[in-house]
Enzyme design. Sequence first.
Site, PDB file in Angstrom:
ATOM      1  N   PRO A  21       0.835  -1.208   0.000  1.00 45.83           N
ATOM      2  CA  PRO A  21       0.000   0.000   0.000  1.00 45.83           C
ATOM      3  C   PRO A  21       0.872   1.261   0.000  1.00 45.83           C
ATOM      4  O   PRO A  21       1.825   1.354   0.757  1.00 45.83           O
ATOM      5  CB  PRO A  21      -0.785  -0.104   1.319  1.00 45.83           C
ATOM      6  CG  PRO A  21      -0.600  -1.505   1.789  1.00 45.83           C
ATOM      7  CD  PRO A  21       0.691  -1.993   1.212  1.00 45.83           C
ATOM      8  N   GLU A  22       0.561   2.190  -0.894  1.00 52.72           N
ATOM      9  CA  GLU A  22       1.263   3.470  -0.930  1.00 52.72           C
ATOM     10  C   GLU A  22       0.324   4.550  -0.399  1.00 52.72           C
ATOM     11  O   GLU A  22      -0.797   4.264  -0.005  1.00 52.72           O
ATOM     12  CB  GLU A  22       1.728   3.760  -2.364  1.00 52.72           C
ATOM     13  CG  GLU A  22       2.745   2.713  -2.855  1.00 52.72           C
ATOM     14  CD  GLU A  22       3.565   3.167  -4.061  1.00 52.72           C
ATOM     15  OE1 GLU A  22       3.557   4.366  -4.371  1.00 52.72           O
ATOM     16  OE2 GLU A  22       4.209   2.313  -4.679  1.00 52.72           O
TER      17      GLU A  22
END
Length: 273
Positions: free
Chosen positions: A2-3
């Site tokens: 996840p960014e």
Amino acid sequence: VPELPEVEVIRRGLAPKLVGETIVGVSQGGQRLRRQSEPDELAALIGQTVVDLSRRGKYLLVHLDQGQTLLVHLGMTGRLFYQTDACPALPHVHLVFRLHSGHKLVYQDVRRFGQVLVYPAGVQPPALAQVGLEPWSRRLTAARLRQQTTRLKRPVKNFLLDGRIIAGIGNIYASEALFATRLHPQTPVGDIGLETWTQLIRAIRRILSQAIAAGGTTIANFQDCEGQSGLFAVQLKVYGRAGEPCPGCGTPLVRLVMAGRSTFFCPRCQPEK
Ligand SMILES: [Zn+2]
């Protein structure tokens, strides 16, 4: 992994459901996450009401009415979601916060690199001191980056991935922003001029905003039982596309490993200077 956009979309999706909810129970799985508060610290959240959800870099912060903060980092494979009581049980669930409404806030993490930590009232989580400027911060300017990088030889791709400078840019969006700015990923940051820094900051903001907007469209059909599925179907121009034609000029895109991470670029649009 996840960014920043994924974490922001999770925040936006969860906030309307969680704010105003009171925690009435906490259950914990047998295996610990990379960093996780002690069972009694988590249990001490029982009886507290969620007043706000915020984000710094890739950290999600759940603010509670007695001043405590629950800090969540999704690590490599973490997922945080809201489940109604009709949802089936899932594997790899590490933490379940039961809520007054009868629903649950569930943290699931196959690889367990995530972090769930409780901080007392008035205590700023130490990890946040290491988080750089938010991409949309007014303090993030070309002049500031130019000044910070004078004479530095560090490749721009690695500079972008350093969350202590600009928060939350991961491998995918770094490749995309460099392509949009026509910068070779190995360009030494000290060689980048003011105008190019300006373009790069603009590209970062545009690309991250587009990713958040793309995720935002998935909130409409938010699956209560399964949560958000990590990455969105954002139109990536170069990331993961080695050998495919560049969307700008048709030259085959190239994959390069930098600091152990895959980097994708167009050798013609992003020439090495
Ligand atoms: Zn090209």
